[in-house]
Every structure is written in structure tokens, then in C-alpha cells.
Design an enzyme around this catalytic site. Structure first.
Site, PDB file in Angstrom:
ATOM      1  N   ALA A  10       0.827  -1.213   0.000  1.00 59.68           N
ATOM      2  CA  ALA A  10       0.000   0.000   0.000  1.00 59.68           C
ATOM      3  C   ALA A  10       0.860   1.261   0.000  1.00 59.68           C
ATOM      4  O   ALA A  10       0.489   2.275   0.593  1.00 59.68           O
ATOM      5  CB  ALA A  10      -0.915  -0.004   1.224  1.00 59.68           C
ATOM      6  N   ARG A  16      -2.172   7.588 -11.606  1.00 67.46           N
ATOM      7  CA  ARG A  16      -3.240   7.497 -12.598  1.00 67.46           C
ATOM      8  C   ARG A  16      -4.617   7.831 -12.024  1.00 67.46           C
ATOM      9  O   ARG A  16      -5.570   8.069 -12.767  1.00 67.46           O
ATOM     10  CB  ARG A  16      -3.255   6.094 -13.211  1.00 67.46           C
ATOM     11  CG  ARG A  16      -2.178   5.898 -14.282  1.00 67.46           C
ATOM     12  CD  ARG A  16      -2.259   4.517 -14.897  1.00 67.46           C
ATOM     13  NE  ARG A  16      -1.680   3.499 -14.030  1.00 67.46           N
ATOM     14  CZ  ARG A  16      -1.739   2.199 -14.268  1.00 67.46           C
ATOM     15  NH1 ARG A  16      -2.381   1.738 -15.325  1.00 67.46           N
ATOM     16  NH2 ARG A  16      -1.185   1.341 -13.442  1.00 67.46           N
ATOM     17  N   LYS A 351     -32.443  17.637  15.609  1.00 66.72           N
ATOM     18  CA  LYS A 351     -31.017  17.557  15.906  1.00 66.72           C
ATOM     19  C   LYS A 351     -30.804  17.438  17.415  1.00 66.72           C
ATOM     20  O   LYS A 351     -31.297  18.244  18.191  1.00 66.72           O
ATOM     21  CB  LYS A 351     -30.306  18.806  15.362  1.00 66.72           C
ATOM     22  CG  LYS A 351     -28.782  18.758  15.410  1.00 66.72           C
ATOM     23  CD  LYS A 351     -28.163  19.245  16.723  1.00 66.72           C
ATOM     24  CE  LYS A 351     -28.435  20.684  17.013  1.00 66.72           C
ATOM     25  NZ  LYS A 351     -27.712  21.118  18.268  1.00 66.72           N
ATOM     26  N   ARG A 440     -48.215  36.667  22.563  1.00 67.15           N
ATOM     27  CA  ARG A 440     -48.237  37.337  21.268  1.00 67.15           C
ATOM     28  C   ARG A 440     -48.907  38.686  21.451  1.00 67.15           C
ATOM     29  O   ARG A 440     -49.681  38.904  22.378  1.00 67.15           O
ATOM     30  CB  ARG A 440     -48.989  36.500  20.227  1.00 67.15           C
ATOM     31  CG  ARG A 440     -50.425  36.191  20.588  1.00 67.15           C
ATOM     32  CD  ARG A 440     -50.984  35.093  19.702  1.00 67.15           C
ATOM     33  NE  ARG A 440     -52.382  34.847  20.001  1.00 67.15           N
ATOM     34  CZ  ARG A 440     -53.019  33.705  19.739  1.00 67.15           C
ATOM     35  NH1 ARG A 440     -52.360  32.702  19.199  1.00 67.15           N
ATOM     36  NH2 ARG A 440     -54.296  33.558  19.999  1.00 67.15           N
TER      37      ARG A 440
END
Length: 459
Positions: A10, A16, A351, A440
Site C-alpha cells: 500500500a 493514474r 437535531k 403574542r
């Protein structure tokens, strides 16, 4: 059984490939090529596994970790020179050494085991793994004599016109008597077109010494292909995908369009799961029985419970329970923990949040850094406002709470059990159990105000 050793080559840069990434680290179905090779070798009960590294040595070591020992080939002087770098670790060992290229990701431990067994049975000093190639271009050719014995192996650049017509190729995988290997490597020269020390020259030297050289031909050429450029990489990807998908289908998984379904090598899928086209399933994902995945769904490192349906969505590094409905177009980000019978609808992002059993976030919401109890209904457009510009904060929503549409829950904040948050509210203080919270502005209507504005525009 004699001692077994392995050397993985390796060290090459792989020019290439035309890439900044070292060749053996290019992934096939999500796993680097050299990792595929080492994983298969480690199934052979080896006494030592040594990887020869060169270009990108530290990155290769980081990838393989403790699965291998390492030696460095400072100069790229050929395969024989590469194996010789393992001399200090193997020279005096008794047994068999198998040499495998790190760019052959499709080789299986079954083929390697068969090669080793054949080598032992034949009592050979060296055994070559060969295959019949439909197009042998680029491979060394196995040249046999009239008695069908291996006469020599010739590299393509050194082959004659007649030799180039031979279709039996050297796959680059060998077994050697270990001591003979290292004794013979010192006799190999670099008198060839490349000026390199070729490992196959060991075979010729052993043959001249009247040592037995054997050949083991695999019936599956595809398994032996080496990856030297992006074209071969795509071929290896296609073949690996086919192998993985067929494995799952034979184990009772329905994959409706295998050519357009991508499942990584570490994925576990139980019987009667259905996977639709365009799905990409990677990492150490586990999918339980009767789940439905896709179409066009990406799952990475998740546990997906039985009878859960995930369509046109993305999920990563999360746990998803049984009989959950996700999608279309939902995003389950890391550290989400989704309970049983939860519904997460279109354009919902979750998440680092827990949603307990039977809760619903049906559409157009962001639930991040949150603990959501059982049976909670979260209305359209709800946001857990978790980030103050410096730190993330936690939102807690108790069992059976009801969060009205278009609500902002500004963390840290707690909405109690059974509480109601009126639609359009911005909540920045805790809501007691079973309370109704309205936050609100009071509506004011100014009669004929629009009429005055429109008149001004005309004037």
C-alpha cells in the site's frame, strides 16, 4: 496448519488516479480499498499482518489503526522491493506469507483461504493466484509450457506480442514459503523496462533452483481486479454494490431496484425490509424487520426500528424506534433519539433531540437540543430556539403537551405536562403543567387603513 503471515502492498501514490487522495484510501462502497483488503485478511487467523506504506503513510496508518503492523518503503522501487521492507519483521519466521495488493478491494477471505490451502496441499515454495481476464491489458501474463506448468510471469511492458495475447493473468496475489521468500528477494535484480525489483521474479529464481511453483486459478476474475484509475474504481464500486445487494436479497430483503440502491458493507438488514430506489445506506446502520426505506433516502450510522417508514429523507447518527413515520423531506441530524410510533413529517429537522413515544412533528419545524415527552403534538412552523450566539440551550416539553403552530420556544425553557402553547407565541419563560400560555401581541384592526394607502399610491 503452519504459521500464516500477510504483507499488504500500500505504498504507491497512484498517479493514474489523478487525485490528492492516496490510491488505496479511495473508497469502494464507503470503505477505503486498503481497509477492504485488511478486513478480509484478518478473517484468516494470521500470526502477523504487515502493511507496506509510503505515500500518505500516516493517513493509511490512521485508517487501519491497530489492525496491522507497518513498514515504510521510502523509495518506490517495485513490488519486490516493497515486500523486502518487511524483512526485519518476518525474515526468520517459519510458515507461509501471503502477499496482497492494497488496491484489490474485491478479494474475499474465502478465495484467500482457498489459495492458502492449495499452497499448503501442494507443498509449493510459491503459489500464484491467477484468473482468466476478458481483457488482460495492464496485467502481467502467466506463461505456461506444453505440460501446462507455469514457465514464467511477464509484466505487460516486458511481454512479447505472443505473450500479450495470453489471457491468464497474474492477479498480484501470492503465497510463499516465508524463509524462501526473503532469501530469494535478495537475488532479484532491476534489469527490466521499469528499472524496478519485481516480486514475480522470485518465482523464476525459485524455479531455477528446482523449487515447486504452483498456480491457483480463481473462477471469478471480477474479484481480482486491481484499481489503478477512476474507471476501474467505478467498476469496483459497481461490483461491490452488486455483491452486497445480492447478499441482502438472499437473506430476505426486498430491494426493488438493486442497480440504483447503495448499501455499505457494514450495514445489517433484517428480513422483510423493503428498500426502494435511490436509497443510500451506510455506516454501521441496523434496519429491523418490515421497515420500509426510500425511495431517495439516505441513512448513515442509524438504528431503524421494525415497521418504520422513512421516505425521501436523510438520517445520520441517530436511533429511530418502531412504527415511526419519517418524511417526505425530513432531516434527522446526529444524536436524535426517536421513540416508537413517532411521526416526523415533511420539512422537519431534528437535531440532538429526544422525541418520546407517539409524539408528532408533522411539518415545517426545527426541533434541536430538546427533550420531548410522550404524546406531544408540535404544530407547523415550531422552532426550539436553541442558540444564543455563543451556547446551545435545552428545551423540555412534557408529556401530552400541545404546541400551537408558528411557536418559538426560546431555550432554556420548559413546557409542562399537558400544557398548551397558543399558536404564534414566543415562549421565553417556563409554562406550568396543564397551563395555557399565550405570548403574542394583541390584534389591532385599523378600519379603512388599507383604503388610505391604496389612494396614496394612485395619487
Amino acid at each position: 496448519m503452519s504459521n500464516r503471515y500477510a504483507v499488504v502492498l500500500a505504498a504507491g501514490q497512484g498517479t493514474r488516479m489523478k487525485s490528492k487522495l492516496y490510491k488505496v484510501l479511495h473508497p469502494v462502497m464507503g470503505r477505503p480499498m486498503v481497509q477492504h483488503v485488511v478486513d478480509q485478511l484478518n478473517k484468516l487467523e494470521l500470526d502477523k499482518l504487515i502493511t507496506v506504506v509510503g505515500f500518505g503513510a500516516e493517513k493509511v496508518k490512521d485508517q487501519l489503526g491497530d489492525n496491522s503492523q507497518y513498514v515504510i518503503q521510502e523509495e518506490q522501487l517495485g513490488t519486490g522491493h516493497a515486500v523486502l521492507q518487511a524483512e526485519d519483521l518476518l525474515e526468520n519466521e517459519e510458515g507461509t506469507t501471503i502477499v496482497v495488493s492494497g488496491d484489490t478491494p474485491l478479494l474475499t477471505h474465502k478465495t484467500l483461504e482457498a489459495l492458502l490451502n492449495h499452497h499448503d496441499k501442494e507443498g509449493a515454495k510459491a503459489t500464484v493466484l491467477t484468473a482468466e481476464a476478458p481483457d488482460p491489458t495492464g496485467y502481467g501474463r502467466v506463461i505456461r509450457n506444453d505440460a501446462d506448468e507455469v514457465q514464467r510471469i511477464v509484466e505487460q511492458k516486458d511481454a512479447s506480442k505472443e505473450e500479450l495475447a495470453v489471457k491468464e493473468i497474474n492477479t498480484g496475489t501470492y503465497c510463499f514459503d516465508n524463509k524462501s521468500l526473503f532469501e530469494t528477494l535478495k537475488q532479484v535484480s532491476n534489469d527490466n523496462a521499469q528499472g524496478e525489483y519485481y516480486l514475480p521474479d522470485v518465482l523464476e529464481i525459485l524455479k531455477q533452483a528446482n523449487e515447486k511453483i504452483s498456480v491457483f486459478q480463481t473462477g471469478d476474475f471480477d474479484e481480482t481486479i486491481g484499481v489503478n484509475d477512476r474507471v476501474a474504481l467505478s467498476q469496483a464500486e459497481k461490483l461491490m454494490k452488486k455483491r452486497i445487494n445480492e447478499h441482502h436479497m438472499r437473506n430476505g430483503v426486498t430491494i426493488t431496484d438493486p442497480e440504483n440502491t447503495y448499501i455499505g458493507p457494514d450495514v445489517a438488514i433484517e428480513q422483510d425490509v423493503v428498500v426502494y430506489p435511490g436509497s443510500i445506506i451506510n455506516g454501521h446502520t441496523v434496519i429491523k424487520t418490515e421497515a420500509v426505506i426510500g425511495p431517495h433516502t439516505e441513512i448513515d450510522n442509524c438504528t431503524v426500528g421494525s415497521e418504520t417508514v422513512i421516505r425521501q429523507s436523510v438520517a445520520k447518527d441517530s436511533a429511530i424506534g418502531n412504527r415511526v413515520q419519517i418524511g417526505p423531506f425530513a432531516h434527522i441530524r446526529p444524536q436524535a433519539n426517536i421513540g416508537n410510533e413517532v411521526k416526523i413529517g415533511n420539512f422537519v429537522e431534528v437535531k440532538k433531540a429526544t422525541l418520546d413515544d407517539q409524539s408528532k412533528v408533522s411539518h415545517l419545524s426545527y426541533i434541536g437540543d430538546a427533550e420531548v415527552g410522550k404524546g406531544v403534538n408540535i404544530g407547523c412552523g415550531t422552532i426550539t430556539v436553541n442558540y444564543d450566539g455563543q451556547n446551545k440551550h435545552l428545551t423540555k416539553i412534557g408529556d401530552d403537551a400541545f404546541i400551537g403552530c408558528n411557536s418559538n420556544l426560546i431555550a432554556p425553557v420548559t413546557v409542562g405536562k399537558g400544557a398548551y402553547v397558543a399558536a404564534g407565541s414566543t415562549i421565553n419563560q417556563d409554562v406550568p403543567d396543564e397551563a395555557l400560555s399565550i405570548a403574542r401581541a394583541r390584534q389591532t384592526n385599523k378600519e379603512e387603513y388599507a383604503k388610505k394607502i391604496n389612494k396614496q399610491k394612485k395619487d
